[in-house]
Design a protein around this motif. Sequence first.
Motif, short mmCIF file in Angstrom:
data_model
loop_
_atom_site.label_atom_id
_atom_site.label_comp_id
_atom_site.label_asym_id
_atom_site.label_seq_id
_atom_site.Cartn_x
_atom_site.Cartn_y
_atom_site.Cartn_z
N TRP A 95 -8.57 -3.51 -0.26
CA TRP A 95 -8.71 -4.91 -0.62
C TRP A 95 -8.75 -5.15 -2.14
O TRP A 95 -8.05 -6.06 -2.64
N ARG A 113 -7.57 -15.58 -0.23
CA ARG A 113 -8.88 -15.54 0.40
C ARG A 113 -8.87 -14.48 1.50
O ARG A 113 -7.96 -14.47 2.34
N LEU A 114 -9.86 -13.58 1.47
CA LEU A 114 -9.98 -12.55 2.50
C LEU A 114 -10.49 -13.18 3.79
O LEU A 114 -11.47 -13.92 3.79
N GLN A 115 -9.83 -12.88 4.91
CA GLN A 115 -10.19 -13.44 6.21
C GLN A 115 -10.88 -12.39 7.08
O GLN A 115 -10.65 -11.19 6.92
N GLU A 116 -11.71 -12.86 8.00
CA GLU A 116 -12.28 -11.95 8.99
C GLU A 116 -11.18 -11.42 9.89
O GLU A 116 -10.28 -12.17 10.29
N SER A 117 -11.26 -10.14 10.22
CA SER A 117 -10.18 -9.52 11.00
C SER A 117 -10.72 -8.34 11.76
O SER A 117 -11.89 -7.97 11.64
N VAL A 123 -6.55 -8.89 6.43
CA VAL A 123 -5.88 -10.18 6.52
C VAL A 123 -6.24 -11.01 5.29
O VAL A 123 -7.43 -11.26 5.03
N VAL A 124 -5.22 -11.42 4.53
CA VAL A 124 -5.41 -12.22 3.32
C VAL A 124 -4.63 -13.52 3.48
O VAL A 124 -3.43 -13.50 3.80
N ARG A 125 -5.31 -14.65 3.27
CA ARG A 125 -4.64 -15.97 3.37
C ARG A 125 -4.31 -16.47 1.96
O ARG A 125 -5.17 -16.45 1.06
N GLN A 164 0.45 -18.44 6.87
CA GLN A 164 0.03 -18.26 5.48
C GLN A 164 -0.80 -16.99 5.30
O GLN A 164 -1.41 -16.80 4.25
N ASP A 165 -0.79 -16.15 6.31
CA ASP A 165 -1.56 -14.90 6.26
C ASP A 165 -0.67 -13.70 5.98
O ASP A 165 0.46 -13.61 6.49
N SER A 253 -16.84 -13.40 1.57
CA SER A 253 -15.85 -12.36 1.87
C SER A 253 -15.84 -11.33 0.75
O SER A 253 -15.94 -11.68 -0.44
#
Length: 551
Positions: A95, A113-117, A123-125, A164-165, A253
């Motif tokens: 990351w 923005r780092l997403q929960e995954s 997963v980055v949006r 957008q991910d 995040s």
Amino acid sequence: MLQIDLWKRVMIWLLVAAGLLLALPNAFYSRVETVNDTRAALAAGAPVDESAASGWPSWLPSGLVNLGLDLRGGAHLLVEVQVEDVYQARMESLWPEVRDLLRAARDEVGTIRLQESAPDELVVRVGNEGGAATAAGLVRDLAQPVVSLTGVGASDIEVRSQGQDVIVTLSEAERIATDERTLRQSLEIIRRRIDEVGTREPTIQRQGADRILIQVPGIGSAEELKAIIGTTAQLTFQPVVTQTSDPDYRVASGEELIPSLDEEGVFYILEQAPVVTGEELTDSQPSFDQNNRPAVSFRFNPSGARKFGDYTAANIGAPFAIVLDDEVISAPVIQSHIPGGSGIITGNFTVEESTNLAVLLRAGALPAGLEFLEERTIGPELGADSIEAGKIACIVAFVAVLIFMALSYGLFGIFANIALIVNVGLLFGLLSLLGATLTLPGIAGIVLTIGMAVDANVLIFERIREELKTARGPARAIELGYERALSAIVDANITTFITAVILFAIGSGPVRGFAITLGLGIVTSVFTAIFVTRLLVIMWFERRRPRTLEV
């Protein structure tokens, strides 16, 4: 002519003498074992009674046949390595690189923005519409070739865009290579941890794709063994964001909430990406801090030392957390630049705790967690019963064979019996020389060897009987008996030896113990039958010169 050159006779007796000398310590097993343990402790600098080291002459061999789990007693564990933990760690360590790369291209991709995954995904949006494809292309440049023979030409990560991910995962080739590295690293670290506490001849071997079999003779219980190897000892040095007393504090995040080990009710919010990890440690030793309290000193390798020095130089006055197994054991404030890559871990340690922590860190961190699938403790009294039963079996077999050979072949049978005694001595000498582990199936292999050892002599003596009927004289009969029986002896023993090799190569644990004693027994049996008995017969014949033979 019935003769053996002098140099050959000398070589035969030298080999016999060397084998019996190597086997001698096993006749004084407890004494020699105590001496060996004392000498090892003295070499390690441990405080022990030095007088115990003089119980066996230093000029004599001191190698012993190691007793396996079923003879000595001990602990048995079957563990499963949680390889999925490594996938998650890889994604977390990736990351910071992805973040810095996309920040440099913010004009094209927008905010990130780092997403929960899932644990094995990153997963980055991105903020810009259509920027995900561009971001995915940039992230693909971080891919590295897979380091394995099966993954030649493949990349270690797979990157795709979805809306957008940007979704990053490990490739299948990298997962296979990672699993293999994780198992190998776990095996080595478990072996080092067990060796640190001085146990004798542990069995540590891989079973299947993700399991490890651990058998340690002489240890008190499975729980004691689990305490030695079960701690992952994952050490990280992470930047501190803040601290709180709220266990439900919602972290952002890229951050995580870690409890303090010493301060009850205190939690630290840390950046997930560590500055340095325990994998970059080269040494750790128990020591004392400036207040004379137990502590652990450590030293990094060049890479870790550089990162540690750069971070401390840039963050003077900021707190810095030392995290061991998801607990903050210390969070000192950086007072100055720390060059050289060395430091000290302080905390509310006892001397024993600081010593154990130093051992765990020095052995290395397990790359993944362990799940204990099976555990057994075998008491020493069961091992003692097994040894006693094995002794009785060997003695009965030995005596029965001696009586049979003496009654069947007279004086020649006595020669065969002498060779059989030498054979058993040579077998134990070889086992001691190789440091082999004797198990209950191994005792069965020795009993089988005793029975098989006289086969060659039976073939030779029966052949001598046949040659005596041709009235060529006793000297010629003995010579032809050994010559013409040789091919049958070699063929029979080679086929059995091949079987022992296959059992050793394919089998595991007790099967290997049986294969080792059987294979070595075949070697010693052939040597004693072809060379030792022949030399005894020739020496007797040269002295007596009999006109007739009674075989």
